[in-house]
Design an enzyme around this catalytic site. Sequence first.
Site, PDB file in Angstrom:
ATOM      1  N   CYS A 133       0.977  -1.316  -0.120  1.00 42.30           N
ATOM      2  CA  CYS A 133      -0.018   0.030  -0.021  1.00 42.30           C
ATOM      3  C   CYS A 133       0.950   1.288  -0.109  1.00 42.30           C
ATOM      4  O   CYS A 133       1.177   1.618   1.110  1.00 42.30           O
ATOM      5  CB  CYS A 133      -0.897   0.102   0.974  1.00 42.30           C
ATOM      6  N   CYS A 136      -0.404   4.086   2.183  1.00 39.96           N
ATOM      7  CA  CYS A 136      -0.124   3.971   3.508  1.00 39.96           C
ATOM      8  C   CYS A 136       1.356   4.179   3.867  1.00 39.96           C
ATOM      9  O   CYS A 136       1.482   4.759   5.041  1.00 39.96           O
ATOM     10  CB  CYS A 136      -0.514   2.547   3.916  1.00 39.96           C
ATOM     11  N   ASP A 137       2.108   3.576   3.265  1.00 44.35           N
ATOM     12  CA  ASP A 137       3.666   3.345   3.795  1.00 44.35           C
ATOM     13  C   ASP A 137       4.480   4.452   2.736  1.00 44.35           C
ATOM     14  O   ASP A 137       5.763   4.294   3.416  1.00 44.35           O
ATOM     15  CB  ASP A 137       4.035   1.990   3.597  1.00 44.35           C
TER      16      ASP A 137
END
Length: 328
Positions: A133, A136-137
């Site tokens: 992701c 997300c990261d």
Amino acid sequence: MRQVIIIGSGPAGYTAAIYAARANLAPLVVASSVEAGGELMNTTEVENFPGFPEGIQGPDLMSKMQQQAERFGAEVLYDDAVELDIDGPVKRVTLGSGKVVEGDSLVFATGSAPRKIGIEGETRLSGRGVSYCATCDGFFFRERVIAVVGGGDSAMEEATFLTKFASKVYVIHRRGELRASKIMQERAFKNDKIEFVWNSEIIDILGEDAVTGAVLRDTVDGSTRELPLEGVFVAIGNDPRTHLVHGKLDLTPEGTVRVDGRTSRTSVPGVFAAGDVIDPTYRQAVTAAGSGTVAALDVEHYLAALGEAGAPAASVSEIDELPDADAA
Ligand code: NAP
């Protein structure tokens, strides 16, 4: 007999449970025996869920959602749905324990799972440089040299997004041409920070506690080489978790559960679907939560209509006590 059974304990399932519980529907959440909390349990810091300006750990966020649902009367069962019987007015869910639970309605919120490459280093270094992701990261890879695996729209989107953070992004693709749409390809081709590694597949990801590189195999001549890297983003597709409803609910060509327009209504009356299992595009915790809300409201309307029609009256008797929509 329950008024509503919710299968899934990600943001869609728990949000549906919060709304259904506040509507006095006493939902039963089948939360899974091993993975309660869904995909966010595999995430560290969640920085884009509104209301948490300092960020929140994925497992903490899911724990809060569960507490919120339970506070209003949802019951969370740590068991797996292994079989569904949903054709008739009574929806039957067989659990891994062998128990069968019954409800007047069902919310199917089983999410989706990122497709895995299926190599040892991938599992071992997941969350330590291997990610599924970018939104997300990506933030954690500032000025790092990283790779995105895949040749579809997701890979192009992730690679382009990651150039905001990384100093260099390799796109490793197993063929010599991309599957991605032309516009996404062109955007990636124009980006100076992206370098394509064609006809290559990752056969190992290296590193002890963090990613240090990958072993690539040339899919044309079979030769192998090492590529130093600090992160690997796998973007080779996502699979909605629909195995329980194959042959029971209509699916879309993308493999998600088909719903009626902007509602959560599936092809079977009384069965609603929410979250990633209906969403091939956005797949965010916030959009899944919103989708869970839609499902709970649709369930309320369905049960209210059932009550008015005089069908399984005993199990929908509490419908009279529902707060009006404005109060919810
Ligand atoms: P996808 O279109 O199925 O592409 C998956 C890519 O990963 C393909 O290039 C495939 O290679 C590769 N791949 C699959 N399995 C692999 C493996 N085991 N090892 C190495 N490579 C592997 O999936 P997606 O990119 O996630 O897109 C899914 C859907 O969402 C598509 O319809 C897409 O258009 C849509 N989407 C749209 C947007 C957007 O418009 N903004 C963004 C993301 C996704 P091959 O090409 O060789 O098969």
